[in-house]
Design a protein around this motif. Structure first.
Motif, PDB file in Angstrom:
ATOM      1  N   GLU A  94      49.524  26.957  33.253  1.00 37.02           N
ATOM      2  CA  GLU A  94      49.048  27.343  31.917  1.00 37.02           C
ATOM      3  C   GLU A  94      50.158  27.151  30.881  1.00 37.02           C
ATOM      4  N   VAL A  95      49.809  26.540  29.764  1.00 37.15           N
ATOM      5  CA  VAL A  95      50.774  26.296  28.698  1.00 37.15           C
ATOM      6  C   VAL A  95      50.840  27.496  27.760  1.00 37.15           C
ATOM      7  N   LYS A  96      49.696  27.943  27.302  1.00 31.81           N
ATOM      8  CA  LYS A  96      49.628  29.091  26.392  1.00 31.81           C
ATOM      9  C   LYS A  96      49.175  30.309  27.198  1.00 31.81           C
ATOM     10  N   LEU A  97      50.130  31.047  27.722  1.00 31.20           N
ATOM     11  CA  LEU A  97      49.807  32.176  28.584  1.00 31.20           C
ATOM     12  C   LEU A  97      49.758  33.468  27.757  1.00 31.20           C
ATOM     13  N   THR A  98      48.558  33.839  27.371  1.00 31.74           N
ATOM     14  CA  THR A  98      48.345  35.060  26.602  1.00 31.74           C
ATOM     15  C   THR A  98      48.137  36.233  27.566  1.00 31.74           C
ATOM     16  N   GLN A  99      48.199  37.431  27.041  1.00 31.68           N
ATOM     17  CA  GLN A  99      47.927  38.609  27.874  1.00 31.68           C
ATOM     18  C   GLN A  99      46.512  38.553  28.424  1.00 31.68           C
ATOM     19  N   GLU A 100      45.595  38.039  27.618  1.00 31.20           N
ATOM     20  CA  GLU A 100      44.202  37.902  28.055  1.00 31.20           C
ATOM     21  C   GLU A 100      44.109  36.984  29.278  1.00 31.20           C
ATOM     22  N   LYS A 101      44.853  35.880  29.271  1.00 29.95           N
ATOM     23  CA  LYS A 101      44.833  34.968  30.422  1.00 29.95           C
ATOM     24  C   LYS A 101      45.497  35.605  31.641  1.00 29.95           C
ATOM     25  N   ILE A 102      46.591  36.323  31.429  1.00 31.48           N
ATOM     26  CA  ILE A 102      47.257  37.015  32.538  1.00 31.48           C
ATOM     27  C   ILE A 102      46.291  38.004  33.182  1.00 31.48           C
ATOM     28  N   ASP A 103      45.608  38.775  32.339  1.00 29.51           N
ATOM     29  CA  ASP A 103      44.620  39.736  32.836  1.00 29.51           C
ATOM     30  C   ASP A 103      43.498  39.028  33.584  1.00 29.51           C
ATOM     31  N   TYR A 104      43.043  37.887  33.046  1.00 26.84           N
ATOM     32  CA  TYR A 104      41.963  37.146  33.699  1.00 26.84           C
ATOM     33  C   TYR A 104      42.386  36.664  35.089  1.00 26.84           C
ATOM     34  N   TYR A 105      43.567  36.084  35.194  1.00 27.89           N
ATOM     35  CA  TYR A 105      44.028  35.582  36.492  1.00 27.89           C
ATOM     36  C   TYR A 105      44.183  36.719  37.499  1.00 27.89           C
ATOM     37  N   ASN A 106      44.678  37.867  37.058  1.00 22.77           N
ATOM     38  CA  ASN A 106      44.779  39.028  37.953  1.00 22.77           C
ATOM     39  C   ASN A 106      43.398  39.503  38.385  1.00 22.77           C
ATOM     40  N   PHE A 107      42.465  39.539  37.427  1.00 22.91           N
ATOM     41  CA  PHE A 107      41.082  39.915  37.732  1.00 22.91           C
ATOM     42  C   PHE A 107      40.462  38.931  38.719  1.00 22.91           C
ATOM     43  N   LEU A 108      40.701  37.643  38.511  1.00 24.54           N
ATOM     44  CA  LEU A 108      40.143  36.610  39.380  1.00 24.54           C
ATOM     45  C   LEU A 108      40.653  36.761  40.808  1.00 24.54           C
ATOM     46  N   LYS A 109      41.942  36.996  40.969  1.00 23.28           N
ATOM     47  CA  LYS A 109      42.498  37.183  42.315  1.00 23.28           C
ATOM     48  C   LYS A 109      41.884  38.412  42.988  1.00 23.28           C
ATOM     49  N   LYS A 110      41.780  39.514  42.273  1.00 26.83           N
ATOM     50  CA  LYS A 110      41.177  40.721  42.839  1.00 26.83           C
ATOM     51  C   LYS A 110      39.716  40.480  43.213  1.00 26.83           C
ATOM     52  N   THR A 111      39.002  39.774  42.338  1.00 27.69           N
ATOM     53  CA  THR A 111      37.592  39.474  42.605  1.00 27.69           C
ATOM     54  C   THR A 111      37.446  38.639  43.871  1.00 27.69           C
ATOM     55  N   LEU A 112      38.267  37.604  44.012  1.00 24.86           N
ATOM     56  CA  LEU A 112      38.201  36.768  45.213  1.00 24.86           C
ATOM     57  C   LEU A 112      38.489  37.581  46.467  1.00 24.86           C
ATOM     58  N   ILE A 113      39.522  38.398  46.421  1.00 19.40           N
ATOM     59  CA  ILE A 113      39.875  39.222  47.578  1.00 19.40           C
ATOM     60  C   ILE A 113      38.721  40.156  47.933  1.00 19.40           C
ATOM     61  N   ASN A 114      38.156  40.815  46.931  1.00 21.11           N
ATOM     62  CA  ASN A 114      37.044  41.743  47.183  1.00 21.11           C
ATOM     63  C   ASN A 114      35.811  41.023  47.717  1.00 21.11           C
ATOM     64  N   GLN A 115      35.521  39.835  47.196  1.00 18.12           N
ATOM     65  CA  GLN A 115      34.365  39.073  47.665  1.00 18.12           C
ATOM     66  C   GLN A 115      34.544  38.645  49.123  1.00 18.12           C
ATOM     67  N   PHE A 116      35.753  38.267  49.492  1.00 17.57           N
ATOM     68  CA  PHE A 116      36.002  37.884  50.886  1.00 17.57           C
ATOM     69  C   PHE A 116      35.903  39.099  51.816  1.00 17.57           C
ATOM     70  N   ILE A 117      36.310  40.266  51.349  1.00 16.87           N
ATOM     71  CA  ILE A 117      36.160  41.493  52.145  1.00 16.87           C
ATOM     72  C   ILE A 117      34.679  41.766  52.375  1.00 16.87           C
ATOM     73  N   LEU A 118      33.880  41.654  51.309  1.00 18.46           N
ATOM     74  CA  LEU A 118      32.433  41.871  51.427  1.00 18.46           C
ATOM     75  C   LEU A 118      31.793  40.833  52.348  1.00 18.46           C
ATOM     76  N   LEU A 119      32.247  39.592  52.236  1.00 22.62           N
ATOM     77  CA  LEU A 119      31.697  38.537  53.094  1.00 22.62           C
ATOM     78  C   LEU A 119      32.001  38.820  54.556  1.00 22.62           C
ATOM     79  N   GLU A 120      33.203  39.270  54.841  1.00 16.57           N
ATOM     80  CA  GLU A 120      33.574  39.592  56.213  1.00 16.57           C
ATOM     81  C   GLU A 120      32.722  40.738  56.754  1.00 16.57           C
ATOM     82  N   LYS A 121      32.507  41.749  55.956  1.00 20.14           N
ATOM     83  CA  LYS A 121      31.660  42.871  56.360  1.00 20.14           C
ATOM     84  C   LYS A 121      30.231  42.406  56.627  1.00 20.14           C
ATOM     85  N   GLU A 122      29.765  41.495  55.767  1.00 19.16           N
ATOM     86  CA  GLU A 122      28.401  40.968  55.909  1.00 19.16           C
ATOM     87  C   GLU A 122      28.262  40.168  57.205  1.00 19.16           C
TER      88      GLU A 122
END
Length: 125
Positions: A94-122
């Motif tokens: 990322e060239v223009k790394l705003t706080q909004e983008k930092i928050d988005y990338y952190n949210f995206l990583k958490k979302t992926l981790i949580n989705q994989f946990i749910l998939l494993e349970k399923e």
């Protein structure tokens, strides 16, 4: 062949956005510049990358073709570590790394981790 779960479909949608974003960033293209080159709006490019809606295959095909990404490979679910790695590589490009983008990338990583946990349970059920 079994039915795909909502979790798998959500993960594939997230994966498509992550892979396309990484390819765009590697080519040093803004969403606006990419959109202009393939006659789509930057808003639509952003929605695909953020997996905000399920995009039509034609849009995904056009974007992947322009970015030189195998269309078929987008639909084969990668493992959690690979997707997290793609997110982290995109973050680093990322060239223009705003706080909004930092928050988005952190949210995206958490979302992926949580989705994989749910998939494993399923899959255990």
């Amino acid at each position: 062949m079994g039915k795909s779960s909502k979790i798998e479909l959500n993960l594939i949608n997230l994966q498509i956005g992550c892979i396309l974003r990484l390819a765009r960033l590697k080519q040093n293209l803004s969403q606006d510049k990419l959109g202009g080159r393939i006659d789509y709006s930057s808003t639509m490019i952003g929605r695909v990358e953020r997996a905000e809606s399920v995009s039509g295959w034609d849009k995904i095909y056009t974007i992947s073709k322009y970015l030189n990404i195998s269309f078929n490979s987008l639909f084969i679910l990668k493992d959690k570590d690979t997707l997290i790695s793609i997110v982290e590589e995109s973050f680093n490009l990322e060239v223009k790394l705003t706080q909004e983008k930092i928050d988005y990338y952190n949210f995206l990583k958490k979302t992926l981790i949580n989705q994989f946990i749910l998939l494993e349970k399923e899959r255990i059920k």
